[in-house]
Write a protein that holds these residues in place. Structure first.
Motif, PDB file in Angstrom:
ATOM      1  N   THR A 140      -6.434  -8.967   3.761  1.00 53.70           N
ATOM      2  CA  THR A 140      -7.874  -9.522   3.824  1.00 53.70           C
ATOM      3  C   THR A 140      -8.984  -8.493   4.249  1.00 53.70           C
ATOM      4  OG1 THR A 140      -6.877 -11.827   3.981  1.00 53.70           O
ATOM      5  CG2 THR A 140      -9.239 -11.583   4.351  1.00 53.70           C
ATOM      6  N   LEU A 141      -8.777  -7.960   5.095  1.00 51.53           N
ATOM      7  CA  LEU A 141      -9.711  -7.233   6.091  1.00 51.53           C
ATOM      8  C   LEU A 141      -9.766  -5.771   5.191  1.00 51.53           C
ATOM      9  CD1 LEU A 141      -8.993  -7.335   9.994  1.00 51.53           C
ATOM     10  CD2 LEU A 141     -10.491  -8.635   8.344  1.00 51.53           C
ATOM     11  N   LEU A 142      -8.543  -5.445   4.729  1.00 48.83           N
ATOM     12  CA  LEU A 142      -8.823  -4.065   3.891  1.00 48.83           C
ATOM     13  C   LEU A 142      -9.546  -4.491   2.273  1.00 48.83           C
ATOM     14  CD1 LEU A 142      -5.249  -2.484   4.414  1.00 48.83           C
ATOM     15  CD2 LEU A 142      -7.401  -1.854   5.402  1.00 48.83           C
ATOM     16  N   SER A 143      -9.080  -5.458   1.918  1.00 50.41           N
ATOM     17  CA  SER A 143      -9.667  -5.748   0.526  1.00 50.41           C
ATOM     18  C   SER A 143     -11.348  -5.930   0.724  1.00 50.41           C
ATOM     19  CB  SER A 143      -9.165  -6.953   0.005  1.00 50.41           C
ATOM     20  OG  SER A 143      -9.330  -8.150   0.831  1.00 50.41           O
ATOM     21  N   ALA A 144     -11.641  -6.434   1.973  1.00 51.16           N
ATOM     22  CA  ALA A 144     -13.174  -6.713   2.210  1.00 51.16           C
ATOM     23  C   ALA A 144     -13.956  -5.378   2.426  1.00 51.16           C
ATOM     24  CB  ALA A 144     -13.424  -7.926   3.271  1.00 51.16           C
ATOM     25  N   LEU A 145     -13.302  -4.489   3.207  1.00 46.33           N
ATOM     26  CA  LEU A 145     -13.857  -3.165   3.704  1.00 46.33           C
ATOM     27  C   LEU A 145     -13.686  -2.220   2.323  1.00 46.33           C
ATOM     28  CD1 LEU A 145     -12.461  -3.104   7.390  1.00 46.33           C
ATOM     29  CD2 LEU A 145     -15.019  -3.473   6.524  1.00 46.33           C
ATOM     30  N   TYR A 146     -12.738  -2.213   1.542  1.00 45.04           N
ATOM     31  CA  TYR A 146     -12.126  -1.033   0.732  1.00 45.04           C
ATOM     32  C   TYR A 146     -13.432  -0.741   0.191  1.00 45.04           C
ATOM     33  CZ  TYR A 146     -10.064   1.520  -2.974  1.00 45.04           C
ATOM     34  OH  TYR A 146      -9.821   2.318  -3.691  1.00 45.04           O
ATOM     35  N   ALA A 147     -13.892  -1.781  -0.788  1.00 44.34           N
ATOM     36  CA  ALA A 147     -14.955  -1.496  -1.813  1.00 44.34           C
ATOM     37  C   ALA A 147     -16.480  -1.504  -1.263  1.00 44.34           C
ATOM     38  CB  ALA A 147     -14.625  -2.236  -3.038  1.00 44.34           C
ATOM     39  N   ALA A 148     -16.496  -2.011  -0.176  1.00 42.07           N
ATOM     40  CA  ALA A 148     -18.042  -2.246   0.596  1.00 42.07           C
ATOM     41  C   ALA A 148     -18.774  -0.760   0.372  1.00 42.07           C
ATOM     42  CB  ALA A 148     -17.960  -2.739   1.725  1.00 42.07           C
ATOM     43  N   THR A 149     -19.889  -0.641   0.215  1.00 42.79           N
ATOM     44  CA  THR A 149     -20.694   0.470   0.343  1.00 42.79           C
ATOM     45  C   THR A 149     -21.660   0.271   1.406  1.00 42.79           C
ATOM     46  OG1 THR A 149     -22.098  -0.266  -1.519  1.00 42.79           O
ATOM     47  CG2 THR A 149     -20.430   1.111  -2.242  1.00 42.79           C
ATOM     48  N   GLU A 150     -21.614  -0.710   2.060  1.00 41.16           N
ATOM     49  CA  GLU A 150     -22.676  -1.171   3.098  1.00 41.16           C
ATOM     50  C   GLU A 150     -21.893  -1.631   4.299  1.00 41.16           C
ATOM     51  OE1 GLU A 150     -25.753  -3.405   1.875  1.00 41.16           O
ATOM     52  OE2 GLU A 150     -26.820  -1.875   0.829  1.00 41.16           O
TER      53      GLU A 150
ATOM     54  N   PRO B  10     -13.666   7.777   5.242  1.00 41.90           N
ATOM     55  CA  PRO B  10     -13.068   8.422   4.235  1.00 41.90           C
ATOM     56  C   PRO B  10     -11.574   8.110   4.125  1.00 41.90           C
ATOM     57  CG  PRO B  10     -14.932   9.801   4.293  1.00 41.90           C
ATOM     58  CD  PRO B  10     -15.077   8.833   5.611  1.00 41.90           C
ATOM     59  N   ALA B  11     -11.130   8.476   5.416  1.00 41.48           N
ATOM     60  CA  ALA B  11      -9.688   8.611   5.772  1.00 41.48           C
ATOM     61  C   ALA B  11      -9.157   7.143   5.525  1.00 41.48           C
ATOM     62  CB  ALA B  11      -9.149   8.977   7.014  1.00 41.48           C
ATOM     63  N   GLY B  12      -9.884   6.220   6.136  1.00 42.73           N
ATOM     64  CA  GLY B  12      -9.575   4.843   6.244  1.00 42.73           C
ATOM     65  C   GLY B  12      -9.427   4.163   4.699  1.00 42.73           C
ATOM     66  N   ARG B  13     -10.435   4.665   3.825  1.00 42.41           N
ATOM     67  CA  ARG B  13     -10.628   4.205   2.497  1.00 42.41           C
ATOM     68  C   ARG B  13      -9.437   4.852   1.751  1.00 42.41           C
ATOM     69  NH1 ARG B  13     -15.381   4.452   1.676  1.00 42.41           N
ATOM     70  NH2 ARG B  13     -16.004   2.188   1.962  1.00 42.41           N
ATOM     71  N   TRP B  14      -8.903   6.003   1.913  1.00 42.49           N
ATOM     72  CA  TRP B  14      -7.950   6.646   1.410  1.00 42.49           C
ATOM     73  C   TRP B  14      -6.475   5.819   1.595  1.00 42.49           C
ATOM     74  CZ3 TRP B  14      -3.569   9.028   3.716  1.00 42.49           C
ATOM     75  CH2 TRP B  14      -2.702   9.438   2.582  1.00 42.49           C
TER      76      TRP B  14
END
Length: 564
Positions: free
Chosen positions: A304-314, A368-372
């Motif tokens: 849940t946390l990853l899906s919320a943070l992954y695409a967020a641009t703010e 960037p490393a987290g998103r990857w």
């Protein structure tokens, strides 16, 4: 008719499946073809949601994996490859087929047929449902007779019917989980963690844990480790985390480093990856805070946390993440969950995967490393996580649906790269076909927004739609804005307004009602009257939402009366 479903949308999918199968069975009326089409479309919804987009890999998967696992045929197994050929031809004839060339798809069917036949003959390739359906048929039990099926199950339980128990234990239940797509992102590079792993705070923290295990390792007296790491909670978490990563083990009553601990610690990139991948296994450290949650709550929270943070641009407020996770876990008391979320994000921050922008407000943002790394994890969880670059070859319908969910800067990159790859003329043609085929406000508005990026080709394609019954009104308003021409007709502006309101309501009906209620009451009542007189399909659903949810009784009653 929609053919792309990126969030399941069961009712719309069922309507599209019924329409497709009805069209298909007009040419192929046999019962087996209809049943195979139902299975194929349901599986495609679960695989990627792209009902008319077929690649050679999709064809091979259906024939070599899906059909052997789920299809029960007592004779003439060649019906399935024949059906696959017919289905592909049907999509092409209807102008719906997207993906690989039709010739290549037919060749893939022929190439995969031997694997399909081998799978049909091999019970270890079957799913549990197929195994039991086959057993019922072999024993002459009518599977539609519930009493007979129950008696058969009882006979199996009593050992009166011989079945391969070892095989049964190995078979898995079929899953019909629906494909879920996250908004597209732009990744900054391949493996950005390589540049930051050595200096990430987590590396020194793990080194401290390994040193403690080498010199002490007494789990009942870990004061020195707690002092070095700052608190008991972090120490407990890191001990379990290192054990899950294979760096620690119990030897009699001491915690000691494993043989791989020192070599892994000497390779920061490897250590970083291993820690990230093993985090979902950490459970004991959160047992007290998650006492009211169901088993396996930690993977659900991480997902849940990853899906919320992954695409967020703010930056995302931590409170939002806690509420988001609470909804996923169906928890009313969020106190313990808030502590877990704080601890998890703190560890990700120690990996330089997440940054806390404001310590007081706790605003979190992926680095960037987290998103990857999150992308790989989300894939493992079953999400579809496209990048902008990967969508260059996507069908227009998928691009439009993802465009509507993407932030503005990503929207621009998505449109630019997709049109550049496809060519402005072909892209405009694809979007025009989409506007004619799909009568849904969110898709219509997104397609027109993308059409702007096609320039003159987009305008030329739009001109061919000005008299279309479904999209003509909105297209005329769009064309007028794009060219300065006065081509709008009476009612066109209302149609565009209703499209916008319908798109908002579909995404969040409460937000639509709140926005509507923010206008002067006189304007609201006037618009309700116009909606009542309108023939636009969206008007009825909007009036229904206002009648049910509007906080002003006068407006709610007006909406109810307008519905007739």
């Amino acid at each position: 008719m929609r053919t792309v479903f990126i969030h399941g949308e069961t009712e719309r999918f069922e309507a599209a499946r019924f329409e497709l199968i009805t069209l298909f069975t007009q040419h192929h009326p046999d019962q087996v073809s209809a049943e195979l089409a139902m299975l194929l479309l349901r599986d495609k919804l679960a695989a990627d949601g792209l009902l008319a987009h077929w690649t050679e890999a999709d064809v091979v998967r259906f024939l070599a994996e899906v059909a052997p696992r789920r299809v029960v045929l007592s004779e003439d197994w060649s019906q399935v490859p024949r059906f696959a050929h017919r289905w592909l031809d049907f999509l092409a004839e209807e102008g719906l087929l997207a993906g690989d060339p039709l010739t290549a798809l037919h060749e893939a069917v022929d190439a995969a047929t031997p694997r399909y036949l081998a799978g049909m003959a091999e019970p270890t390739e079957w799913g549990a449902e197929k195994f039991w359906r086959t057993a019922l048929l072999e024993h002459g039990v009518d599977e539609s007779d519930e009493d007979a099926v129950a008696e058969f199950a009882a006979q199996v339980e009593r050992g009166e019917v011989d079945v391969d128990e070892d095989l049964v234990d190995r078979l898995e239940e079929d899953s019909d989980d629906e494909a879920v797509w996250l908004p597209p992102v732009q990744l900054t590079g391949e493996g950005p963690h390589r540049e930051i792993a050595a200096d990430a705070p987590i590396v020194e923290q793990v080194a401290e844990v390994i040193r403690w295990a080498e010199t002490d390792g007494d789990p009942s007296a870990a004061d020195s480790l707690v002092e070095a790491l700052g608190d008991t909670e972090t120490a407990d978490l890191l001990l379990e985390w290192c054990a899950r990563a294979g760096l620690l083990r119990m030897s009699e009553e001491r915690i000691v480093p494993t043989l791989i601990a020192a070599p892994v610690l000497a390779e920061p990139e490897l250590l970083w990856n291993r820690l990230w991948q093993r985090f979902v296994l950490v459970e004991d450290a959160f047992a007290e805070q998650l006492a009211d949650a169901e088993e396996d709550a930690v993977p659900e929270i991480v997902q849940t946390l990853l899906s919320a943070l992954y695409a967020a641009t703010e930056p995302v407020p931590e409170d939002f993440l806690v509420d988001f996770a609470a909804d996923a876990l169906e928890l009313d008391d969020t106190a313990g969950l808030a502590s877990v979320v704080r601890t998890i994000t703190a560890q990700w921050a120690a990996m330089d995967a997440v940054v806390v922008d404001d310590e007081d407000e706790r605003l979190l943002e992926m680095r960037p490393a987290g998103r990857w790394a999150a992308r790989e994890s989300l894939r493992a969880f079953g999400f579809r996580v496209p990048t902008v670059a990967e969508l260059r070859t996507a069908p227009a319908e998928l691009v439009a649906l993802l465009f509507a969910e993407a932030p503005p800067q990503t929207q621009q990159a998505l449109c630019t790269q997709w049109i550049s790859h496809r060519g402005a003329k072909q892209a405009a043609t694809d979007l025009a076909e989409l506007l004619e085929r799909v009568d849904e406000p969110p898709v219509r508005l997104a397609a027109l927004a993308i059409l702007e990026y096609a320039g003159d080709e987009g305008i030329a394609a739009a001109r061919g739609l000005v008299d279309d019954e479904r999209c003509g009104a909105t297209v005329r308003v769009w064309l007028g804005a794009a060219t300065g021409e006065s081509i709008a007709r009476p009612g066109d502006e209302l149609a565009l307004t209703l499209d916008g309101m319908a798109a908002t309501a579909e995404d969040d009906v409460e937000s639509f009602v709140e926005e509507f209620a923010g206008q002067p009451t006189e304007d609201q009542l006037k618009l309700i009257g116009e909606m009542a007189a309108s023939a636009e399909p969206a008007a009825g659903a909007l009036l229904s939402a206002l009648a049910e949810l509007h906080p002003d009784q006068e407006v709610a009653e007006a909406a109810s009366a307008a519905m007739g």
